[in-house]
Design a protein around this motif. Structure first.
Motif, PDB file in Angstrom:
ATOM      1  N   LEU A 131     -10.848  -6.717   9.339  1.00 20.98           N
ATOM      2  CA  LEU A 131     -10.904  -5.322   9.761  1.00 20.98           C
ATOM      3  C   LEU A 131     -10.780  -4.403   8.549  1.00 20.98           C
ATOM      4  O   LEU A 131      -9.842  -4.555   7.741  1.00 20.98           O
ATOM      5  CB  LEU A 131      -9.780  -5.020  10.748  1.00 20.98           C
ATOM      6  N   PRO A 132     -11.699  -3.454   8.365  1.00 22.13           N
ATOM      7  CA  PRO A 132     -11.608  -2.545   7.213  1.00 22.13           C
ATOM      8  C   PRO A 132     -10.300  -1.768   7.168  1.00 22.13           C
ATOM      9  O   PRO A 132      -9.834  -1.400   6.099  1.00 22.13           O
ATOM     10  CB  PRO A 132     -12.811  -1.612   7.412  1.00 22.13           C
ATOM     11  N   GLU A 133      -9.689  -1.525   8.355  1.00 20.82           N
ATOM     12  CA  GLU A 133      -8.487  -0.696   8.403  1.00 20.82           C
ATOM     13  C   GLU A 133      -7.310  -1.304   7.635  1.00 20.82           C
ATOM     14  O   GLU A 133      -6.395  -0.584   7.221  1.00 20.82           O
ATOM     15  CB  GLU A 133      -8.065  -0.459   9.862  1.00 20.82           C
ATOM     16  N   VAL A 134      -7.304  -2.618   7.450  1.00 24.38           N
ATOM     17  CA  VAL A 134      -6.166  -3.244   6.767  1.00 24.38           C
ATOM     18  C   VAL A 134      -6.364  -3.294   5.257  1.00 24.38           C
ATOM     19  O   VAL A 134      -5.485  -3.776   4.538  1.00 24.38           O
ATOM     20  CB  VAL A 134      -5.932  -4.679   7.303  1.00 24.38           C
ATOM     21  N   LEU A 135      -7.474  -2.802   4.756  1.00 24.99           N
ATOM     22  CA  LEU A 135      -7.782  -2.928   3.335  1.00 24.99           C
ATOM     23  C   LEU A 135      -7.275  -1.762   2.507  1.00 24.99           C
ATOM     24  O   LEU A 135      -7.475  -1.737   1.291  1.00 24.99           O
ATOM     25  CB  LEU A 135      -9.290  -3.107   3.136  1.00 24.99           C
ATOM     26  N   VAL A 162      -3.087   0.379  -3.885  1.00 18.87           N
ATOM     27  CA  VAL A 162      -2.827  -0.964  -3.381  1.00 18.87           C
ATOM     28  C   VAL A 162      -2.364  -1.785  -4.573  1.00 18.87           C
ATOM     29  O   VAL A 162      -3.094  -1.937  -5.549  1.00 18.87           O
ATOM     30  CB  VAL A 162      -4.083  -1.592  -2.754  1.00 18.87           C
ATOM     31  N   GLU A 163      -1.133  -2.291  -4.509  1.00 17.93           N
ATOM     32  CA  GLU A 163      -0.516  -2.949  -5.655  1.00 17.93           C
ATOM     33  C   GLU A 163      -0.042  -4.346  -5.280  1.00 17.93           C
ATOM     34  O   GLU A 163       0.390  -4.591  -4.150  1.00 17.93           O
ATOM     35  CB  GLU A 163       0.676  -2.138  -6.169  1.00 17.93           C
ATOM     36  N   PHE A 164      -0.107  -5.263  -6.259  1.00 16.66           N
ATOM     37  CA  PHE A 164       0.403  -6.618  -6.109  1.00 16.66           C
ATOM     38  C   PHE A 164       1.461  -6.863  -7.176  1.00 16.66           C
ATOM     39  O   PHE A 164       1.357  -6.354  -8.301  1.00 16.66           O
ATOM     40  CB  PHE A 164      -0.711  -7.656  -6.281  1.00 16.66           C
ATOM     41  N   GLU A 165       2.471  -7.649  -6.835  1.00 14.87           N
ATOM     42  CA  GLU A 165       3.472  -8.021  -7.826  1.00 14.87           C
ATOM     43  C   GLU A 165       4.074  -9.371  -7.476  1.00 14.87           C
ATOM     44  O   GLU A 165       4.117  -9.773  -6.300  1.00 14.87           O
ATOM     45  CB  GLU A 165       4.579  -6.972  -7.943  1.00 14.87           C
ATOM     46  N   VAL A 166       4.491 -10.070  -8.534  1.00 10.67           N
ATOM     47  CA  VAL A 166       5.290 -11.278  -8.391  1.00 10.67           C
ATOM     48  C   VAL A 166       6.704 -10.910  -8.801  1.00 10.67           C
ATOM     49  O   VAL A 166       6.923 -10.381  -9.893  1.00 10.67           O
ATOM     50  CB  VAL A 166       4.748 -12.419  -9.266  1.00 10.67           C
ATOM     51  N   LYS A 167       7.660 -11.175  -7.932  1.00  8.87           N
ATOM     52  CA  LYS A 167       9.041 -10.758  -8.159  1.00  8.87           C
ATOM     53  C   LYS A 167       9.974 -11.950  -8.050  1.00  8.87           C
ATOM     54  O   LYS A 167       9.869 -12.755  -7.117  1.00  8.87           O
ATOM     55  CB  LYS A 167       9.440  -9.695  -7.126  1.00  8.87           C
ATOM     56  N   ALA A 168      10.874 -12.081  -9.027  1.00  8.67           N
ATOM     57  CA  ALA A 168      11.904 -13.113  -8.994  1.00  8.67           C
ATOM     58  C   ALA A 168      13.266 -12.432  -8.922  1.00  8.67           C
ATOM     59  O   ALA A 168      13.488 -11.396  -9.552  1.00  8.67           O
ATOM     60  CB  ALA A 168      11.822 -14.014 -10.220  1.00  8.67           C
ATOM     61  N   PHE A 176       0.858  -1.188   0.000  1.00  4.68           N
ATOM     62  CA  PHE A 176       0.000   0.000   0.000  1.00  4.68           C
ATOM     63  C   PHE A 176       0.892   1.235   0.000  1.00  4.68           C
ATOM     64  O   PHE A 176       1.781   1.369   0.842  1.00  4.68           O
ATOM     65  CB  PHE A 176      -0.916   0.026   1.222  1.00  4.68           C
ATOM     66  N   ARG A 177       0.669   2.116  -0.944  1.00  2.00           N
ATOM     67  CA  ARG A 177       1.455   3.340  -1.044  1.00  2.00           C
ATOM     68  C   ARG A 177       0.506   4.532  -0.968  1.00  2.00           C
ATOM     69  O   ARG A 177      -0.526   4.570  -1.633  1.00  2.00           O
ATOM     70  CB  ARG A 177       2.227   3.376  -2.365  1.00  2.00           C
ATOM     71  N   TYR A 178       0.900   5.514  -0.163  1.00  2.93           N
ATOM     72  CA  TYR A 178       0.080   6.713   0.004  1.00  2.93           C
ATOM     73  C   TYR A 178       0.955   7.923  -0.283  1.00  2.93           C
ATOM     74  O   TYR A 178       1.552   8.507   0.604  1.00  2.93           O
ATOM     75  CB  TYR A 178      -0.486   6.773   1.421  1.00  2.93           C
ATOM     76  N   GLY A 179       1.082   8.294  -1.539  1.00  4.53           N
ATOM     77  CA  GLY A 179       1.896   9.432  -1.917  1.00  4.53           C
ATOM     78  C   GLY A 179       2.984   9.056  -2.883  1.00  4.53           C
ATOM     79  O   GLY A 179       3.161   7.894  -3.235  1.00  4.53           O
ATOM     80  N   ARG A 180       3.756  10.038  -3.340  1.00  4.24           N
ATOM     81  CA  ARG A 180       4.817   9.826  -4.315  1.00  4.24           C
ATOM     82  C   ARG A 180       6.107   9.427  -3.604  1.00  4.24           C
ATOM     83  O   ARG A 180       6.257   9.575  -2.396  1.00  4.24           O
ATOM     84  CB  ARG A 180       5.056  11.091  -5.142  1.00  4.24           C
ATOM     85  N   ASP A 181       7.051   8.944  -4.402  1.00  2.60           N
ATOM     86  CA  ASP A 181       8.341   8.548  -3.848  1.00  2.60           C
ATOM     87  C   ASP A 181       9.029   9.708  -3.141  1.00  2.60           C
ATOM     88  O   ASP A 181       9.615   9.544  -2.076  1.00  2.60           O
ATOM     89  CB  ASP A 181       9.263   8.038  -4.974  1.00  2.60           C
ATOM     90  N   ARG A 211       3.729   0.819   2.802  1.00  2.00           N
ATOM     91  CA  ARG A 211       3.638  -0.272   3.779  1.00  2.00           C
ATOM     92  C   ARG A 211       3.413  -1.585   3.047  1.00  2.00           C
ATOM     93  O   ARG A 211       2.536  -1.690   2.187  1.00  2.00           O
ATOM     94  CB  ARG A 211       2.492  -0.012   4.752  1.00  2.00           C
ATOM     95  N   GLU A 212       4.204  -2.572   3.378  1.00  2.00           N
ATOM     96  CA  GLU A 212       4.051  -3.898   2.792  1.00  2.00           C
ATOM     97  C   GLU A 212       2.999  -4.654   3.597  1.00  2.00           C
ATOM     98  O   GLU A 212       3.206  -4.986   4.769  1.00  2.00           O
ATOM     99  CB  GLU A 212       5.390  -4.633   2.822  1.00  2.00           C
TER     100      GLU A 212
END
Length: 394
Positions: free
Chosen positions: A312-316, A143-149, A60-65, A77-78
């Motif tokens: 819990l809604p807070e974790v979504l 909210v982003e998902f990725e598969v990383k190798a 979860f990212r909230y804002g720019r780098d 936050r991961e």
């Protein structure tokens, strides 16, 4: 005549590891989530004694780098991370259970290909991103998902970018098979100089609408007041609640219909108005929630969030909802005033008629590999996915 199966392929810059997956959308059916499976290919010579790992991440990212650097606060936050070592393999590849696509990929890619399999935890959110303004750059709120190798000496060692590769995926939800009762609302408003009230009723035909489906709202107005309804406006608002960090709420109008109808004192009106919320009409509007983007291709307005029992809604991360508003502009001697009624509804994709059993893989299907190259486009969460399909060998 053989059919074709698209396989998404991406290699690291140094060609030491690569990911092959048959799809990038994974459906949360509420009672179960489709597992993530694919194949990682490695070059043992380029690994130079290192190990190869594959990871499933939800962030979860909230804002720019650059917000992190300026404010000194980590707005990233991961939410979930699970990993597997694929090379050297910890399990016998030939004795493992594989999906049909994995079996064909393992046969086609050879002895340096290794399968992976992940299951989603039950409490993870779905993919969603807030649309940036055309001038915004950097990572957006998402909210982003990725598969990383990647290859490294150990799982916790620092990973070199040139020896790693990531493929963005999405976790999505479809509309439930049974919706709730059609929303309806009534409101009476009395004015000081009027003996009777202005009464308005509004209702929808159902609770759940699909993306791209027109929404019809039935409106019944009985104007017993001395004032005149000069204008009737129908709107659809999207509400995005960022619940993880700040509990910010963003209400954005995504569709508007302004009608020419009026209702004089003592008169009544029965009418049905049709409205269609589309991303195509809101491409430049900052802050609108979208179903998480994978490439530089079109997506759509974010689907309504369904919160599972016990989660819990807070974790979504970001919760999305929709409401239809019927607004009456009422005029009198001393100016105008507004009254409105709200009808909450769900906006989602229809559930494909696939049942619980995944589609079986046909061994006669031709594999079509779709490559992705790293791009320089700004403001793209994936920052790497752009390509075209071709039936070439991997």
């Amino acid at each position: 005549m053989s059919t074709k199966q698209v396989v998404f392929k991406k290699l690291s810059r140094d060609k030491s590891v690569g990911i092959y997956m048959g799809k990038r959308d994974f459906v949360d059916h509420c009672d179960f989530v489709e597992p993530v499976d694919g194949v990682v290919i490695v070059d043992p010579k380029l690994l130079q004694g290192k190990k190869a790992f594959v990871v499933l991440c939800c962030t979860f990212r909230y804002g720019r780098d650059d917000d992190d650097n300026v404010l000194g606060i980590k707005f990233c936050r991961e939410l979930h991370r699970s990993s597997q070592q694929v090379f050297p393999p910890l399990l016998d590849r030939e004795r493992n259970v594989h999906t049909g696509l994995q079996e064909k990929l393992l046969h086609k890619l050879g002895c340096n290909a290794y399968p992976f399999f992940f299951e989603f935890p039950d409490n993870l959110p779905c993919s969603v991103a807030l649309q940036p303004a055309p001038t915004d750059v950097g990572k957006k709120c998402a909210v982003e998902f990725e598969v990383k190798a990647f290859c490294a000496k150990g799982h916790d060692d620092k990973v070199q970018k040139r020896s790693s590769v990531s493929l963005a995926i999405r976790k999505v939800q479809y509309a439930p098979e049974r919706g709730g009762a059609p929303p309806s609302v009534e409101l009476s408003r009395e004015f000081g100089a009027s003996e009777k009230a202005l009464h308005v009723e509004a209702c929808l035909e159902k609770q759940t609408y699909y993306h791209g489906e027109p929404i019809g709202v039935h409106v019944n107005i009985s104007n017993g007041s001395s004032k005149t309804v000069k204008n009737i406006i129908v709107m659809v608002e999207q509400v995005a609640n960022v619940v993880l960090y700040s509990n910010d709420s963003y209400a954005e109008t995504v569709a508007t219909v302004e009608t020419p109808d009026t209702v004089e004192s003592g008169a009544s009106l029965q009418a049905t108005y049709t409205i269609l919320p589309l991303l195509a009409n809101n491409r430049k509007q900052r802050g609108i929630a979208l179903d998480g983007k994978l490439k530089h291709e079109d997506t759509n307005l974010a689907s309504s969030s369904i919160v599972k029992d016990g989660v819990l809604p807070e974790v979504l991360g970001i919760l999305v909802s929709y409401r239809l508003l019927v607004k009456l502009v009422v005029g009198g001697v001393f100016g105008t005033s507004d009254i409105h009624v709200e009808l909450p509804f769900w906006l989602m994709h229809p559930k494909p008629d696939l049942g619980r059993v995944p589609r079986s893989f046909n061994q006669d299907e031709e594999l079509v590999f779709q490559d992705f190259r790293r791009g320089d486009l700004k403001g793209v969460a994936d920052n790497a996915d752009e390509g075209s399909a071709s039936p070439a060998e991997p």
